[in-house]
Scaffold this motif. Structure first.
Motif, PDB file in Angstrom:
ATOM      1  N   GLU A   1       0.827  -1.191   0.000  1.00  0.00           N
ATOM      2  CA  GLU A   1       0.000   0.000   0.000  1.00  0.00           C
ATOM      3  C   GLU A   1       0.869   1.251   0.000  1.00  0.00           C
ATOM      4  OE1 GLU A   1      -2.806  -0.023   3.204  1.00  0.00           O
ATOM      5  OE2 GLU A   1      -3.197  -2.156   2.944  1.00  0.00           O
ATOM      6  N   LEU A   2       0.510   2.213  -0.875  1.00  0.00           N
ATOM      7  CA  LEU A   2       1.254   3.458  -0.930  1.00  0.00           C
ATOM      8  C   LEU A   2       1.042   4.259   0.357  1.00  0.00           C
ATOM      9  CD1 LEU A   2       3.074   5.331  -2.492  1.00  0.00           C
ATOM     10  CD2 LEU A   2       1.048   6.303  -3.578  1.00  0.00           C
ATOM     11  N   PHE A   3      -0.222   4.467   0.704  1.00  0.00           N
ATOM     12  CA  PHE A   3      -0.557   5.151   1.951  1.00  0.00           C
ATOM     13  C   PHE A   3      -1.436   4.219   2.764  1.00  0.00           C
ATOM     14  CE2 PHE A   3       0.020   8.840  -0.943  1.00  0.00           C
ATOM     15  CZ  PHE A   3       1.085   9.411  -0.287  1.00  0.00           C
ATOM     16  N   HIS A   4      -0.931   3.739   3.890  1.00  0.00           N
ATOM     17  CA  HIS A   4      -1.687   2.845   4.751  1.00  0.00           C
ATOM     18  C   HIS A   4      -2.728   3.637   5.526  1.00  0.00           C
ATOM     19  CE1 HIS A   4       0.784   4.370   8.034  1.00  0.00           C
ATOM     20  NE2 HIS A   4       1.845   4.098   7.299  1.00  0.00           N
ATOM     21  N   PRO A   5      -3.714   2.960   6.126  1.00  0.00           N
ATOM     22  CA  PRO A   5      -4.769   3.668   6.855  1.00  0.00           C
ATOM     23  C   PRO A   5      -4.234   4.581   7.961  1.00  0.00           C
ATOM     24  CG  PRO A   5      -5.358   1.370   6.565  1.00  0.00           C
ATOM     25  CD  PRO A   5      -3.950   1.524   6.055  1.00  0.00           C
ATOM     26  N   GLY A   6      -3.113   4.218   8.560  1.00  0.00           N
ATOM     27  CA  GLY A   6      -2.525   5.054   9.614  1.00  0.00           C
ATOM     28  C   GLY A   6      -2.135   6.431   9.114  1.00  0.00           C
ATOM     29  N   PHE A   7      -1.764   6.511   7.829  1.00  0.00           N
ATOM     30  CA  PHE A   7      -1.434   7.802   7.238  1.00  0.00           C
ATOM     31  C   PHE A   7      -2.654   8.724   7.290  1.00  0.00           C
ATOM     32  CE2 PHE A   7      -1.489  10.590   3.517  1.00  0.00           C
ATOM     33  CZ  PHE A   7      -0.316  11.300   3.706  1.00  0.00           C
ATOM     34  N   TYR A   8      -3.792   8.200   6.849  1.00  0.00           N
ATOM     35  CA  TYR A   8      -5.012   9.016   6.809  1.00  0.00           C
ATOM     36  C   TYR A   8      -5.532   9.331   8.203  1.00  0.00           C
ATOM     37  CZ  TYR A   8      -4.823   7.730   1.916  1.00  0.00           C
ATOM     38  OH  TYR A   8      -4.411   7.565   0.629  1.00  0.00           O
ATOM     39  N   ILE A   9      -5.420   8.369   9.113  1.00  0.00           N
ATOM     40  CA  ILE A   9      -5.842   8.610  10.495  1.00  0.00           C
ATOM     41  C   ILE A   9      -4.978   9.704  11.115  1.00  0.00           C
ATOM     42  CG2 ILE A   9      -5.966   7.592  12.815  1.00  0.00           C
ATOM     43  CD1 ILE A   9      -6.588   4.894  11.377  1.00  0.00           C
ATOM     44  N   GLY A  10      -3.661   9.596  10.929  1.00  0.00           N
ATOM     45  CA  GLY A  10      -2.744  10.597  11.486  1.00  0.00           C
ATOM     46  C   GLY A  10      -2.990  11.988  10.922  1.00  0.00           C
ATOM     47  N   ILE A  11      -3.167  12.084   9.607  1.00  0.00           N
ATOM     48  CA  ILE A  11      -3.452  13.391   8.979  1.00  0.00           C
ATOM     49  C   ILE A  11      -4.761  13.947   9.513  1.00  0.00           C
ATOM     50  CG2 ILE A  11      -4.065  14.505   6.779  1.00  0.00           C
ATOM     51  CD1 ILE A  11      -1.088  13.991   7.015  1.00  0.00           C
ATOM     52  N   GLY A  12      -5.762  13.074   9.652  1.00  0.00           N
ATOM     53  CA  GLY A  12      -7.062  13.523  10.176  1.00  0.00           C
ATOM     54  C   GLY A  12      -6.937  14.075  11.583  1.00  0.00           C
ATOM     55  N   ILE A  13      -6.174  13.406  12.426  1.00  0.00           N
ATOM     56  CA  ILE A  13      -5.972  13.880  13.808  1.00  0.00           C
ATOM     57  C   ILE A  13      -5.243  15.222  13.803  1.00  0.00           C
ATOM     58  CG2 ILE A  13      -4.696  13.403  15.950  1.00  0.00           C
ATOM     59  CD1 ILE A  13      -5.467  10.450  15.545  1.00  0.00           C
ATOM     60  N   MET A  14      -4.263  15.361  12.923  1.00  0.00           N
ATOM     61  CA  MET A  14      -3.520  16.622  12.859  1.00  0.00           C
ATOM     62  C   MET A  14      -4.434  17.776  12.412  1.00  0.00           C
ATOM     63  SD  MET A  14      -0.019  15.041  11.270  1.00  0.00           S
ATOM     64  CE  MET A  14       0.795  16.586  10.946  1.00  0.00           C
ATOM     65  N   PHE A  15      -5.266  17.535  11.412  1.00  0.00           N
ATOM     66  CA  PHE A  15      -6.200  18.573  10.964  1.00  0.00           C
ATOM     67  C   PHE A  15      -7.224  18.910  12.037  1.00  0.00           C
ATOM     68  CE2 PHE A  15      -5.078  17.607   6.428  1.00  0.00           C
ATOM     69  CZ  PHE A  15      -4.628  18.883   6.126  1.00  0.00           C
ATOM     70  N   LEU A  16      -7.722  17.873  12.725  1.00  0.00           N
ATOM     71  CA  LEU A  16      -8.685  18.102  13.790  1.00  0.00           C
ATOM     72  C   LEU A  16      -8.068  18.962  14.896  1.00  0.00           C
ATOM     73  CD1 LEU A  16     -11.466  17.460  15.033  1.00  0.00           C
ATOM     74  CD2 LEU A  16     -10.396  15.475  16.115  1.00  0.00           C
ATOM     75  N   GLY A  17      -6.836  18.663  15.271  1.00  0.00           N
ATOM     76  CA  GLY A  17      -6.165  19.452  16.304  1.00  0.00           C
ATOM     77  C   GLY A  17      -5.959  20.893  15.887  1.00  0.00           C
ATOM     78  N   THR A  18      -5.566  21.097  14.628  1.00  0.00           N
ATOM     79  CA  THR A  18      -5.379  22.464  14.117  1.00  0.00           C
ATOM     80  C   THR A  18      -6.702  23.215  14.120  1.00  0.00           C
ATOM     81  OG1 THR A  18      -3.569  21.682  12.731  1.00  0.00           O
ATOM     82  CG2 THR A  18      -4.519  23.828  12.177  1.00  0.00           C
ATOM     83  N   PHE A  19      -7.762  22.551  13.684  1.00  0.00           N
ATOM     84  CA  PHE A  19      -9.083  23.161  13.651  1.00  0.00           C
ATOM     85  C   PHE A  19      -9.552  23.534  15.056  1.00  0.00           C
ATOM     86  CE2 PHE A  19     -13.748  22.619  13.719  1.00  0.00           C
ATOM     87  CZ  PHE A  19     -14.108  23.642  12.844  1.00  0.00           C
ATOM     88  N   LEU A  20      -9.382  22.598  16.009  1.00  0.00           N
ATOM     89  CA  LEU A  20      -9.791  22.873  17.389  1.00  0.00           C
ATOM     90  C   LEU A  20      -8.991  24.013  18.005  1.00  0.00           C
ATOM     91  CD1 LEU A  20     -10.335  19.285  18.844  1.00  0.00           C
ATOM     92  CD2 LEU A  20     -12.081  21.014  18.352  1.00  0.00           C
ATOM     93  N   SER A  21      -7.697  24.078  17.682  1.00  0.00           N
ATOM     94  CA  SER A  21      -6.894  25.162  18.256  1.00  0.00           C
ATOM     95  C   SER A  21      -7.324  26.516  17.706  1.00  0.00           C
ATOM     96  CB  SER A  21      -5.410  24.920  18.005  1.00  0.00           C
ATOM     97  OG  SER A  21      -5.097  25.117  16.643  1.00  0.00           O
ATOM     98  N   LEU A  22      -7.802  26.568  16.469  1.00  0.00           N
ATOM     99  CA  LEU A  22      -8.312  27.825  15.906  1.00  0.00           C
ATOM    100  C   LEU A  22      -9.594  28.257  16.603  1.00  0.00           C
ATOM    101  CD1 LEU A  22      -7.727  27.224  12.086  1.00  0.00           C
ATOM    102  CD2 LEU A  22      -6.486  28.802  13.587  1.00  0.00           C
ATOM    103  N   ILE A  23     -10.428  27.286  16.937  1.00  0.00           N
ATOM    104  CA  ILE A  23     -11.697  27.589  17.597  1.00  0.00           C
ATOM    105  C   ILE A  23     -11.466  27.973  19.053  1.00  0.00           C
ATOM    106  CG2 ILE A  23     -13.877  26.593  18.391  1.00  0.00           C
ATOM    107  CD1 ILE A  23     -13.899  24.910  15.844  1.00  0.00           C
ATOM    108  N   ILE A  24     -10.673  27.173  19.746  1.00  0.00           N
ATOM    109  CA  ILE A  24     -10.460  27.378  21.177  1.00  0.00           C
ATOM    110  C   ILE A  24      -9.375  28.415  21.439  1.00  0.00           C
ATOM    111  CG2 ILE A  24      -9.772  26.226  23.333  1.00  0.00           C
ATOM    112  CD1 ILE A  24     -10.961  23.654  22.172  1.00  0.00           C
ATOM    113  N   GLY A  25      -8.417  28.516  20.556  1.00  0.00           N
ATOM    114  CA  GLY A  25      -7.324  29.462  20.734  1.00  0.00           C
ATOM    115  C   GLY A  25      -6.198  28.919  21.586  1.00  0.00           C
ATOM    116  N   ASN A  26      -6.056  27.623  21.682  1.00  0.00           N
ATOM    117  CA  ASN A  26      -5.031  26.997  22.501  1.00  0.00           C
ATOM    118  C   ASN A  26      -4.058  26.249  21.586  1.00  0.00           C
ATOM    119  OD1 ASN A  26      -3.495  25.554  24.293  1.00  0.00           O
ATOM    120  ND2 ASN A  26      -5.218  24.886  25.565  1.00  0.00           N
ATOM    121  N   LEU A  27      -2.811  26.720  21.510  1.00  0.00           N
ATOM    122  CA  LEU A  27      -1.822  26.093  20.630  1.00  0.00           C
ATOM    123  C   LEU A  27      -1.319  24.748  21.155  1.00  0.00           C
ATOM    124  CD1 LEU A  27       0.300  29.161  19.471  1.00  0.00           C
ATOM    125  CD2 LEU A  27      -1.370  27.864  18.165  1.00  0.00           C
TER     126      LEU A  27
END
Length: 145
Positions: A84-110
């Motif tokens: 597999e070129l990109f295993h499921p962990g790649f997508y899970i990890g990217i999703g978690i990173m985007f979710l954290g960035t999104f939450l930090s924009l809303i909450i304002g906590n880096l």
């Protein structure tokens, strides 16, 4: 019957020593000893040579050894995972990173961004190891229960 026991029995039926088999296969006597004592398995090329020497088929070796069958299945699964070129962990990890960035924009906590980015990267890098660990834990749990 385990492969090692089969190999030893076939060698004895052919009235051959471990040294003779080792020479014909092109390996050390220690390898023959390990194979016959089920401490390791020969690779496919050596199995082919052994099947010629003992006038049998690889199919017969594999059919009679459930442990070898399981080992081959595990190796095949790992090979499929590696393809597999990109295993499921790649997508899970990217999703978690985007979710954290999104939450930090809303909450304002880096701190949230830092923690989720680290968690996401760890999942991307160690996804297969995490899965193997979880499978081992599950296997141990069922063996004890």
């Amino acid at each position: 019957m385990r492969l090692g026991n089969q190999l030893e029995k076939l060698r004895e039926e052919q009235k051959m020593s471990q040294e003779e088999v080792a020479k014909q296969v092109g390996v050390s006597v220690q390898n023959i000893h390990k194979w016959e004592n089920n401490k390791s398995y020969p690779d496919i090329q050596h199995l082919l040579k052994l099947s010629d020497i003992y006038e049998t088929t690889i199919d017969e070796f594999i059919k009679k050894d459930a442990t070898l069958q399981n080992r081959l299945n595990i190796e095949e699964e790992e090979k499929e995972d590696d393809d597999e070129l990109f295993h499921p962990g790649f997508y899970i990890g990217i999703g978690i990173m985007f979710l954290g960035t999104f939450l930090s924009l809303i909450i304002g906590n880096l701190t949230i961004t830092m923690v989720t980015n680290i968690a996401g990267m760890l999942i991307i890098c160690f996804y297969k190891e995490i899965l193997k660990l979880l499978k081992d834990i599950k296997k141990d749990f069922y063996e004890q229960g």
